[in-house]
Motif scaffolding. Structure first.
Motif, short mmCIF file in Angstrom:
data_model
loop_
_atom_site.label_atom_id
_atom_site.label_comp_id
_atom_site.label_asym_id
_atom_site.label_seq_id
_atom_site.Cartn_x
_atom_site.Cartn_y
_atom_site.Cartn_z
N ASN A 1 1.49 -0.73 -8.29
CA ASN A 1 1.86 -0.88 -6.88
C ASN A 1 1.83 0.45 -6.13
O ASN A 1 1.33 0.52 -5.00
N ASN A 2 2.35 1.52 -6.75
CA ASN A 2 2.50 2.78 -6.03
C ASN A 2 1.19 3.52 -5.83
O ASN A 2 1.14 4.54 -5.16
N GLU A 3 0.10 3.01 -6.42
CA GLU A 3 -1.22 3.63 -6.24
C GLU A 3 -2.16 2.75 -5.44
O GLU A 3 -3.35 3.04 -5.31
N SER B 1 -7.28 -2.22 -1.75
CA SER B 1 -6.98 -2.74 -3.10
C SER B 1 -5.84 -3.75 -3.04
O SER B 1 -5.80 -4.70 -3.82
N LEU B 2 -4.92 -3.58 -2.10
CA LEU B 2 -3.86 -4.57 -1.93
C LEU B 2 -4.44 -5.88 -1.42
O LEU B 2 -4.07 -6.97 -1.89
N TRP B 3 -5.35 -5.79 -0.45
CA TRP B 3 -6.03 -7.01 0.01
C TRP B 3 -6.71 -7.72 -1.16
O TRP B 3 -6.62 -8.94 -1.31
N ILE C 1 -15.20 -6.96 0.41
CA ILE C 1 -13.93 -7.62 0.16
C ILE C 1 -14.20 -8.89 -0.65
O ILE C 1 -15.09 -9.67 -0.30
N PRO C 2 -13.46 -9.13 -1.72
CA PRO C 2 -13.74 -10.32 -2.54
C PRO C 2 -13.48 -11.61 -1.78
O PRO C 2 -12.69 -11.66 -0.84
N PHE D 1 0.87 -1.19 0.00
CA PHE D 1 0.00 0.00 0.00
C PHE D 1 0.90 1.23 0.00
O PHE D 1 1.31 1.75 1.01
N ARG D 2 1.23 1.68 -1.19
CA ARG D 2 2.18 2.80 -1.37
C ARG D 2 1.47 4.13 -1.66
O ARG D 2 2.14 5.16 -1.73
#
Length: 553
Positions: A332-334, A339-341, A375-376, A277-278
């Protein structure tokens, strides 16, 4: 008020809060801005995601099937509250609180899922047990700090119980916003409950020799990885041939980037080696930088409170983070935390590090609750392993204390709720709620057979959280943490955009020095000295290095 105006307003409000807390009264303009903020709240509400509205609407007692592990934990919490043991903190709190039947307690929570525990479980159960109602006040995370200060200045008595970051305790205690609990604890609590906290968390609400709340959320970062990918024979053989060593879950940050790059090279676009999570402010790069910088033996301040970020350790940290970014999923940087999960649950990423809900979501336990079905579903359930972070020193990122508002008109009733909610049997049931973001923090949570039976690998998950706490690092628990953290977030974001790491570190160090000077060098030096006494303040001063590590199997 548009988004830019809102950001400018919040920055100005934060400056006034710090000015007031450092002894420079600005009451007039502060109260004016408070009025602006109150008028702004409907706009903030509209900006909340759809699931938040659904969460707000849910407010009825929601007990699990009695045959499930959660149902059994909830039944045990009710039994401890009504039948005892008579010296238990839950039983004592309920017995004493009945005299306040009919009172309503206002308590703050971060908007969204954090409030659902109180709306659907703790609040309705507490009311049935004592007749005391609860008024849940949902706030954005920054407002959880600034609004209680504003209400204290206005002497409104708006809140009884505050959910606060442990890092905010010095500011709010020195400012008279929260009250110490020592007298209530001596009167009502079974003090053996303190020994049930993991040692890292036990001291977090203590400041200047007094106890300013009850710790209530073990927000320890950990590494979550795909066991099936690390066990793949073809990948293991290819890795061994390329690097002349076995493919293993990385233990250093250099190995982390190397392994991530190898997996991306082998499996992309189906699977990438890592993701982070960037995105600026979502929730912030500061936690990752802090854990890596201190694992690299970076020093935060010198003896004169001058920032020491612009150092070889700082450059090494940012270079490692850049290498990890390069090895990661596109975009990755957004990425933010959610969204990372989603990327991990959909099988697109082999390794992520994040907060404890990651383990519950990966096992599809969280998604059993309607409130969190945005969450999916996990496609990697049963394939996820848990490990202490590379570098060996994970960040305890934020967390929560329950604190007593100094202006509460119902202080004893509020205290008794806090004692009850954080008691071992009740807190276990709360941390097991699938929709809750409260994470395990007591030794009895980590050892619980009920929690360990929630999914097949839950035991390993809990042991890893305990082991991570043994070597974990704390956010800076001192005034100005918000500003120091924002500087780090801006620094990282500028590096992702192409700024030279050394230049970015020098800019952030200058901002840290400005924050220190604004709040007072001498007072900040004293606050940092107080923080440095806590286990977890540096890689050389952890629960493990102090000989207090908890062994668990």
């Amino acid at each position: 008020m548009n988004e830019r105006e809102r950001r400018d307003f919040e920055a100005g409000l934060a400056e006034e809060v710090d000015a007031w807390l450092s002894g420079r009264p600005t009451r007039r303009t502060f109260i004016t801005r408070l009025g602006q903020m109150m008028g702004m709240l409907p706009l903030a509400g509209l900006a909340l995601p759809a699931w938040t509205s659904e969460a707000v609407a849910a407010a009825a007692l929601d007990l699990a099937d009695a045959s499930t592990p959660l149902g059994k934990a909830q039944a045990a919490a009710l039994k401890a509250s009504t039948e005892g043991p008579a010296d238990g903190s839950a039983f004592r709190a309920v017995a004493a609180a009945k005299q306040y039947s009919g009172v309503s307690l206002s308590m703050t929570f971060e908007a969204g899922l954090q409030a659902l525990d109180q709306r659907n479980f703790s609040g309705p159960v507490w009311e049935q047990l004592t007749g005391i109602k609860s008024n849940v006040v949902e706030l954005s995370h920054p407002d959880q700090y600034s609004k209680p200060v504003a209400e204290h200045i206005a002497a409104s008595g708006a809140y009884d119980i505050l959910d606060i970051e442990p890092a905010w305790t010095p500011s709010l205690a020195d400012g008279g916003v929260i009250a110490p609990l020592d007298d209530y604890i001596a009167k009502y609590m079974n003090k053996a409950d303190f020994e049930d906290y993991h040692p890292l968390y036990k001291a977090l609400p203590t400041y200047k020799g007094k106890i300013w709340g009850f710790f209530d959320d073990g927000d320890m970062l950990a590494l979550y990885y795909r066991k099936d990918i690390f066990a793949d024979p073809k990948l293991k053989d290819a890795y061994a041939k390329k690097f002349n060593k076995p493919l293993e879950v990385p233990k250093t940050w250099e190995d982390y980037a190397e392994v991530a790059q190898f997996i991306s090279d082998q499996l992309a676009p189906n699977v990438y080696g890592a993701g982070h999570f960037r995105k600026a402010g979502s929730p912030g790069n500061q936690y990752d930088f802090m854990q890596q910088f201190r694992a690299n033996k970076g020093v935060l301040f010198d003896a004169d409170m001058k920032a020491q970020l612009a150092s070889p350790q700082g450059i090494k940290t940012l270079e490692n983070m850049l290498a990890a970014n390069k090895a990661s999923i596109p975009g990755n940087n957004e990425l933010d935390a959610v969204s990372l999960w989603a990327a991990f649950l959909q099988g697109k990423v082999a390794m992520i590090y994040s907060w404890p809900p990651t383990g519950r979501m990966a096992a599809n336990y969280s998604q059993s609750a309607k409130a969190i079905n945005f969450i999916p579903q996990s496609s990697v359930a049963g394939k996820v392993g848990y490990a202490v972070m590379p570098g060996g020193h994970p960040e305890h990122a934020t967390g929560y204390n329950k604190a007593l508002a100094a202006d509460s008109a119902n202080a004893e009733a509020a205290y008794l709720f806090m004692q009850w909610a954080t008691s071992p049997p009740v807190s276990l049931a709360r941390t097991m709620l699938p929709y809750s973001l409260r994470d395990p923090y007591r030794l009895s949570h980590f050892k619980s057979d009920l929690y360990r039976s929630l999914w097949p690998d839950a035991k390993d998950y809990l042991i890893n959280l305990n082991n991570s706490a043994n070597v974990g690092l704390l956010d800076m628990i001192m005034p100005g943490w918000q500003d120091y953290a924002l500087s780090l977030d801006r620094m990282c974001s500028s590096v992702w955009a192409g700024t030279d790491p050394k230049e970015a570190l020098q800019t952030a160090a200058a901002e840290w020095d400005q924050t220190t000077e604004r709040l007072g060098v001498d007072s900040q030096k004293a606050a940092f000295a107080e923080y440095s006494k806590l286990p977890g303040s540096s890689a050389d001063h952890t629960i493990e290095t102090m000989g207090m590590a908890v062994k668990m199997d």
